[in-house]
Scaffold this motif. Structure first.
Motif, PDB file in Angstrom:
ATOM      1  N   ASP A  20       0.826  -1.203   0.000  1.00  0.00           N
ATOM      2  CA  ASP A  20       0.000   0.000   0.000  1.00  0.00           C
ATOM      3  C   ASP A  20       0.860   1.253   0.000  1.00  0.00           C
ATOM      4  O   ASP A  20       0.577   2.202  -0.724  1.00  0.00           O
ATOM      5  CB  ASP A  20      -0.933   0.021   1.210  1.00  0.00           C
ATOM      6  N   LEU A  21       1.920   1.263   0.797  1.00  0.00           N
ATOM      7  CA  LEU A  21       2.796   2.435   0.837  1.00  0.00           C
ATOM      8  C   LEU A  21       3.473   2.665  -0.508  1.00  0.00           C
ATOM      9  O   LEU A  21       3.643   3.803  -0.934  1.00  0.00           O
ATOM     10  CB  LEU A  21       3.842   2.284   1.940  1.00  0.00           C
ATOM     11  N   GLY A  22       3.818   1.593  -1.180  1.00  0.00           N
ATOM     12  CA  GLY A  22       4.435   1.721  -2.496  1.00  0.00           C
ATOM     13  C   GLY A  22       3.478   2.335  -3.507  1.00  0.00           C
ATOM     14  O   GLY A  22       3.876   3.176  -4.320  1.00  0.00           O
ATOM     15  N   SER A  23       2.223   1.942  -3.448  1.00  0.00           N
ATOM     16  CA  SER A  23       1.263   2.515  -4.397  1.00  0.00           C
ATOM     17  C   SER A  23       0.983   3.976  -4.064  1.00  0.00           C
ATOM     18  O   SER A  23       0.778   4.793  -4.961  1.00  0.00           O
ATOM     19  CB  SER A  23      -0.041   1.709  -4.396  1.00  0.00           C
ATOM     20  N   TYR A  24       0.999   4.322  -2.784  1.00  0.00           N
ATOM     21  CA  TYR A  24       0.788   5.725  -2.402  1.00  0.00           C
ATOM     22  C   TYR A  24       1.938   6.598  -2.892  1.00  0.00           C
ATOM     23  O   TYR A  24       1.713   7.693  -3.405  1.00  0.00           O
ATOM     24  CB  TYR A  24       0.645   5.871  -0.891  1.00  0.00           C
ATOM     25  N   THR A  25       3.161   6.116  -2.732  1.00  0.00           N
ATOM     26  CA  THR A  25       4.302   6.918  -3.173  1.00  0.00           C
ATOM     27  C   THR A  25       4.322   7.034  -4.695  1.00  0.00           C
ATOM     28  O   THR A  25       4.705   8.076  -5.229  1.00  0.00           O
ATOM     29  CB  THR A  25       5.630   6.327  -2.674  1.00  0.00           C
ATOM     30  N   ARG A  26       3.875   5.996  -5.405  1.00  0.00           N
ATOM     31  CA  ARG A  26       3.818   6.067  -6.867  1.00  0.00           C
ATOM     32  C   ARG A  26       2.833   7.148  -7.302  1.00  0.00           C
ATOM     33  O   ARG A  26       3.115   7.929  -8.212  1.00  0.00           O
ATOM     34  CB  ARG A  26       3.418   4.717  -7.448  1.00  0.00           C
ATOM     35  N   LEU A  80       1.942   9.797  -5.543  1.00  0.00           N
ATOM     36  CA  LEU A  80       2.508  11.104  -5.202  1.00  0.00           C
ATOM     37  C   LEU A  80       3.587  11.531  -6.189  1.00  0.00           C
ATOM     38  O   LEU A  80       3.731  12.721  -6.481  1.00  0.00           O
ATOM     39  CB  LEU A  80       3.064  11.086  -3.778  1.00  0.00           C
ATOM     40  N   LYS A  81       4.346  10.580  -6.719  1.00  0.00           N
ATOM     41  CA  LYS A  81       5.365  10.921  -7.712  1.00  0.00           C
ATOM     42  C   LYS A  81       4.731  11.363  -9.027  1.00  0.00           C
ATOM     43  O   LYS A  81       5.281  12.203  -9.735  1.00  0.00           O
ATOM     44  CB  LYS A  81       6.289   9.733  -7.953  1.00  0.00           C
TER      45      LYS A  81
END
Length: 57
Positions: free
Chosen positions: A6-12, A14-15
């Motif tokens: 989930d954190l990886g998809s959130y950072t993607r 935001l990028k």
């Protein structure tokens, strides 16, 4: 819930997000403002209409 995934998809997301240009921001603000005004006018018309109905507010 898989927290690392989930954190990886959130950072993607935001990028990929970018700051809108002034033209885009002002257009969105104008449309939102017109929407707020229209909803206010509709609510006022309903209020005025209810005052003419016997037994209304």
């Amino acid at each position: 819930m898989q927290v690392p995934k989930d954190l990886g998809s959130y950072t993607r997301v935001l990028k990929l997000a970018s700051t809108p240009s002034w033209e885009e921001f002002s257009r969105v603000a104008l449309i939102a403002g017109v929407g707020v005004i229209l909803v206010g006018i509709l609510g006022f018309l309903i209020f005025v209409g209810m005052n003419f109905v016997p037994g209304g507010a």
